[in-house]
Each structure stands twice: as C-alpha cells, then as structure tokens.
Scaffold this motif. Structure first.
Motif, PDB file in Angstrom:
ATOM      1  N   ALA A 167      21.715   2.864  12.363  1.00 54.67           N
ATOM      2  CA  ALA A 167      22.206   1.721  11.589  1.00 54.67           C
ATOM      3  C   ALA A 167      21.439   0.452  11.964  1.00 54.67           C
ATOM      4  N   GLU A 168      21.142   0.281  13.263  1.00 53.97           N
ATOM      5  CA  GLU A 168      20.407  -0.903  13.708  1.00 53.97           C
ATOM      6  C   GLU A 168      18.970  -0.873  13.188  1.00 53.97           C
ATOM      7  N   LEU A 169      18.317   0.279  13.284  1.00 54.70           N
ATOM      8  CA  LEU A 169      16.944   0.391  12.794  1.00 54.70           C
ATOM      9  C   LEU A 169      16.892   0.175  11.288  1.00 54.70           C
ATOM     10  N   ARG A 170      17.801   0.785  10.561  1.00 53.70           N
ATOM     11  CA  ARG A 170      17.797   0.643   9.099  1.00 53.70           C
ATOM     12  C   ARG A 170      18.013  -0.814   8.694  1.00 53.70           C
ATOM     13  N   ARG A 171      18.873  -1.513   9.431  1.00 58.42           N
ATOM     14  CA  ARG A 171      19.115  -2.924   9.121  1.00 58.42           C
ATOM     15  C   ARG A 171      17.828  -3.732   9.240  1.00 58.42           C
ATOM     16  N   HIS A 172      17.060  -3.482  10.278  1.00 60.81           N
ATOM     17  CA  HIS A 172      15.804  -4.213  10.468  1.00 60.81           C
ATOM     18  C   HIS A 172      14.763  -3.809   9.424  1.00 60.81           C
ATOM     19  N   LEU A 173      14.693  -2.517   9.112  1.00 60.62           N
ATOM     20  CA  LEU A 173      13.710  -2.065   8.126  1.00 60.62           C
ATOM     21  C   LEU A 173      14.006  -2.646   6.750  1.00 60.62           C
ATOM     22  N   GLU A 174      15.267  -2.695   6.370  1.00 57.16           N
ATOM     23  CA  GLU A 174      15.623  -3.269   5.070  1.00 57.16           C
ATOM     24  C   GLU A 174      15.288  -4.764   5.022  1.00 57.16           C
ATOM     25  N   ALA A 175      15.444  -5.442   6.154  1.00 54.03           N
ATOM     26  CA  ALA A 175      15.078  -6.860   6.216  1.00 54.03           C
ATOM     27  C   ALA A 175      13.569  -7.045   6.076  1.00 54.03           C
ATOM     28  N   MET A 176      12.800  -6.006   6.440  1.00 50.14           N
ATOM     29  CA  MET A 176      11.342  -6.046   6.327  1.00 50.14           C
ATOM     30  C   MET A 176      10.871  -5.615   4.942  1.00 50.14           C
ATOM     31  N   GLY A 177      11.786  -5.223   4.065  1.00 53.52           N
ATOM     32  CA  GLY A 177      11.414  -4.841   2.708  1.00 53.52           C
ATOM     33  C   GLY A 177      11.350  -3.349   2.457  1.00 53.52           C
ATOM     34  N   PHE A 178      11.754  -2.529   3.425  1.00 57.74           N
ATOM     35  CA  PHE A 178      11.760  -1.078   3.242  1.00 57.74           C
ATOM     36  C   PHE A 178      13.059  -0.616   2.594  1.00 57.74           C
ATOM     37  N   GLN A 179      12.944   0.464   1.842  1.00 58.98           N
ATOM     38  CA  GLN A 179      14.116   1.114   1.259  1.00 58.98           C
ATOM     39  C   GLN A 179      14.077   2.596   1.606  1.00 58.98           C
ATOM     40  N   ALA A 180      15.256   3.152   1.907  1.00 58.87           N
ATOM     41  CA  ALA A 180      15.342   4.571   2.246  1.00 58.87           C
ATOM     42  C   ALA A 180      15.210   5.419   0.988  1.00 58.87           C
ATOM     43  N   SER A 181      14.515   6.546   1.122  1.00 63.07           N
ATOM     44  CA  SER A 181      14.372   7.472   0.010  1.00 63.07           C
ATOM     45  C   SER A 181      15.710   8.119  -0.318  1.00 63.07           C
ATOM     46  N   GLU A 182      15.958   8.361  -1.600  1.00 66.36           N
ATOM     47  CA  GLU A 182      17.187   9.053  -1.994  1.00 66.36           C
ATOM     48  C   GLU A 182      17.167  10.513  -1.550  1.00 66.36           C
ATOM     49  N   ALA A 183      15.984  11.078  -1.388  1.00 67.62           N
ATOM     50  CA  ALA A 183      15.873  12.476  -0.985  1.00 67.62           C
ATOM     51  C   ALA A 183      15.990  12.656   0.518  1.00 67.62           C
ATOM     52  N   ASP A 184      15.662  11.630   1.285  1.00 68.28           N
ATOM     53  CA  ASP A 184      15.682  11.719   2.749  1.00 68.28           C
ATOM     54  C   ASP A 184      15.957  10.317   3.281  1.00 68.28           C
ATOM     55  N   SER A 185      17.137  10.099   3.827  1.00 67.37           N
ATOM     56  CA  SER A 185      17.545   8.757   4.242  1.00 67.37           C
ATOM     57  C   SER A 185      16.833   8.264   5.498  1.00 67.37           C
ATOM     58  N   SER A 186      15.969   9.089   6.100  1.00 62.28           N
ATOM     59  CA  SER A 186      15.169   8.652   7.249  1.00 62.28           C
ATOM     60  C   SER A 186      13.695   8.519   6.878  1.00 62.28           C
ATOM     61  N   PHE A 187      13.410   8.521   5.579  1.00 56.79           N
ATOM     62  CA  PHE A 187      12.055   8.272   5.084  1.00 56.79           C
ATOM     63  C   PHE A 187      12.096   6.980   4.287  1.00 56.79           C
ATOM     64  N   PHE A 188      11.338   5.976   4.751  1.00 58.98           N
ATOM     65  CA  PHE A 188      11.415   4.648   4.163  1.00 58.98           C
ATOM     66  C   PHE A 188      10.088   4.290   3.481  1.00 58.98           C
ATOM     67  N   ILE A 189      10.209   3.530   2.381  1.00 57.47           N
ATOM     68  CA  ILE A 189       9.039   3.104   1.614  1.00 57.47           C
ATOM     69  C   ILE A 189       9.143   1.606   1.351  1.00 57.47           C
ATOM     70  N   SER A 190       8.041   0.896   1.572  1.00 48.99           N
ATOM     71  CA  SER A 190       7.968  -0.515   1.241  1.00 48.99           C
ATOM     72  C   SER A 190       6.896  -0.707   0.179  1.00 48.99           C
ATOM     73  N   THR A 191       7.276  -1.358  -0.910  1.00 45.07           N
ATOM     74  CA  THR A 191       6.326  -1.636  -1.989  1.00 45.07           C
ATOM     75  C   THR A 191       6.169  -3.139  -2.212  1.00 45.07           C
ATOM     76  N   SER A 192       6.660  -3.927  -1.260  1.00 44.22           N
ATOM     77  CA  SER A 192       6.486  -5.377  -1.356  1.00 44.22           C
ATOM     78  C   SER A 192       5.107  -5.717  -0.808  1.00 44.22           C
ATOM     79  N   GLY A 193       4.131  -5.808  -1.706  1.00 43.68           N
ATOM     80  CA  GLY A 193       2.737  -5.937  -1.305  1.00 43.68           C
ATOM     81  C   GLY A 193       2.128  -4.551  -1.272  1.00 43.68           C
ATOM     82  N   ALA A 194       1.452  -4.212  -0.191  1.00 39.63           N
ATOM     83  CA  ALA A 194       0.878  -2.874  -0.055  1.00 39.63           C
ATOM     84  C   ALA A 194       1.982  -1.844   0.152  1.00 39.63           C
ATOM     85  N   THR A 195       1.764  -0.628  -0.350  1.00 42.79           N
ATOM     86  CA  THR A 195       2.736   0.444  -0.162  1.00 42.79           C
ATOM     87  C   THR A 195       2.587   1.030   1.237  1.00 42.79           C
ATOM     88  N   VAL A 196       3.708   1.075   1.961  1.00 42.50           N
ATOM     89  CA  VAL A 196       3.730   1.609   3.325  1.00 42.50           C
ATOM     90  C   VAL A 196       4.826   2.654   3.407  1.00 42.50           C
TER      91      VAL A 196
END
Length: 287
Positions: A167-196
């Motif tokens: 929960a703590e890690l996800r909170r920080h990742l979401e603040a950085m612009g990452f979103q969890a995949s619907e298929a795997d909640s521990s796989f995160f994607i950021s598309t704000s700027g370059a895709t990471v």
C-alpha cells in the motif's frame, strides 16, 4: 573467514567461524531499524503480552554461486498475533511469473532498456494501523525486564507487513504518475511523458523504458522515497538467471543453480550429460 553455513539461531551465529560477519549484519539491521523509527521502548501495559521475535540469517550469492554478502533480518513471530486485535486484512499482491515472462519477451523484442533494483528493508516503510508490542531483539536488550518495543512501523514477520508495504509503495508510485495494470496489480505503467514499465515482486523491482535516461529518472524518483540498492542491468532476478544479447535481440532465462541443487538433492550421482539451455526470448524475426 568465509563460511558457507547459515546459522538458524543467534547462538549458532555467535559460535560460527563467520561470527564477525554475522554480528556486522545484525548491527546493520539494527541501524536500519533505528533509522526507520520502527519502535519506541516502553513498559509493557498490564494485560498485554508482547509477541516474540527472532533473527533470521541468509547468505546472498551472485549468479555464479559465490557469497556476495551476509544478511541478518529481525523477524516478528507473527503466528502469535491475534486476528481482529493485532491485524485485519493481510492479503497482498505480488507480480505473476507470466507477467515477468511477458515483460522480458517485450523487452527482448523491442530493445527496451531494463534495470533492476531492490528496496532495502522494504517492510519497515509500512505504516501500522494497530497497536502492537514486541519483545526486544535477542542480543540487543535494553532497560528492565518489562521493557518492550511498541511498534510504530511494520516489521518482517507481522501478518499485515506485506499488505502495508504494498500500500505504501503503490501510494508513492501513483503520486509519480504510475497506474497499476488491470491484469496484474503489481505491474505499473507510466505514460506521463515517456512510457515506463515497472514490475514489483515484494521488494524486487524491474524498470524498463525505451531510453536509459527515463529508467534512471524513475530510479531517482524512487530514491527520494525509499532506500534502494541499484543493481543495474539484471543478471539474476527471483532466482532466474537472465542472459541478454542486445545485438541478437534475445534474453535467455535459465535456472542452473536451482536445477543443480535439485539434481544433487535427489540424484547425487555425477552428471554426465550437458545441461539444456534455458528459455530463449528474442526479437521478432530473429532466427
């Protein structure tokens, strides 16, 4: 002195030929616990029974099997926690192996930059919602017989520790612009700027992107939140040995140490035939 035996208790660690290394590992763990303000020393309240804790030791090896470092971790005996009083929900997600295979295949096929890191003492970052008292670490006791640790942060071994860390890690990742995949909640994607792309397995993380600068930028953002060990291009991830050939566009995934250990355990006779190569992931169109 190098010792390949892993102690199972504090007494064994102190009596080990590698006692100085194990003592240093415990001192480093205690320093980390103190830096994270994991607990306050208090008198145990009347009617409260503190949970116990113990030291767990491990030898960290590199891809060649050589000892890389000695590690000691303080672990709470969470099996003595009482549901409803000491914890509520405890389920926590980890990334699936099929997600890892898909990411590696995608990295090989498209030539992405891929780096590995892990979070040092990850569970110590989790915030506790419950009031939990714990006995002091063996070998590091202070104060009187009734002095115990009132936990302010999560600790390895607590039933809710993995959930609080995620929960703590996800909170920080979401603040950085990452979103969890619907298929795997521990796989995160950021598309704000370059895709990471960021894959999380508890405290082990892979970061992938088209440009190295975007990978390093993401790692820098994580370093602002957590204490990291930046490994760089991965050779060993979750006991999977990764061998990448950028020119050929391939990643070979194998487990030679695991296979060798199984062979030695269940069939100790000398192996005469060569080990088969691992799973090969390659760029589309590559022979």
């Amino acid at each position: 002195m190098v010792c390949s035996e892993t102690p199972s208790s504090l007494a064994q660690a102190i009596a080990s030929p590698a006692a100085p290394q194990w003592r240093q590992a415990m001192d480093e763990e205690m320093a980390s616990l103190s830096a994270h303000c994991t607990w306050d020393l208090q008198e145990v309240p009347v009617g409260r029974k503190p949970i116990a804790c113990r030291w767990v030791y491990a030898l960290k090896r590199n891809e060649k099997g050589s000892i890389e470092r000695y590690k000691a971790r303080l672990v709470a005996k969470g099996f003595s926690q009482k549901p409803g009083a000491d914890y509520g929900d405890i389920w926590a997600p980890v990334s699936q192996y099929k997600t890892l295979r898909c990411l590696l295949a995608f990295v090989a096929a498209t030539g992405l930059e891929l780096h590995q890191l892990d979070i040092k003492t990850a569970f110590l970052n989790g915030q506790l919602d419950e009031v939990i008292y714990m006995q002091q670490p063996p070998g590091f006791e202070q104060g009187g017989a009734n002095t115990v640790c009132k936990l302010d942060k999560s600790l390895y071994g607590l039933r809710q520790a993995p959930r609080q860390w995620h929960a703590e890690l996800r909170r920080h990742l979401e603040a950085m612009g990452f979103q969890a995949s619907e298929a795997d909640s521990s796989f995160f994607i950021s598309t704000s700027g370059a895709t990471v792309y960021l894959l999380v397995y508890v405290d082990d993380i892979l970061v992938a992107s088209h440009q190295l600068k975007d990978v390093k930028s993401t790692i820098c953002l994580l370093q602002d939140c957590f204490e990291l060990r930046v490994i760089g291009e991965p050779d060993l991830f979750l006991n999977l040995q990764l061998s990448r050939d950028m020119k050929a566009g391939t990643i070979v995934v194998s487990q030679p140490r695991f296979v060798t250990a199984l062979v030695e355990k269940y069939n100790p006779r000398p192996r005469t035939t060569p080990m088969q190569p691992g799973l090969k992931l390659q760029r589309a169109g590559t022979p």
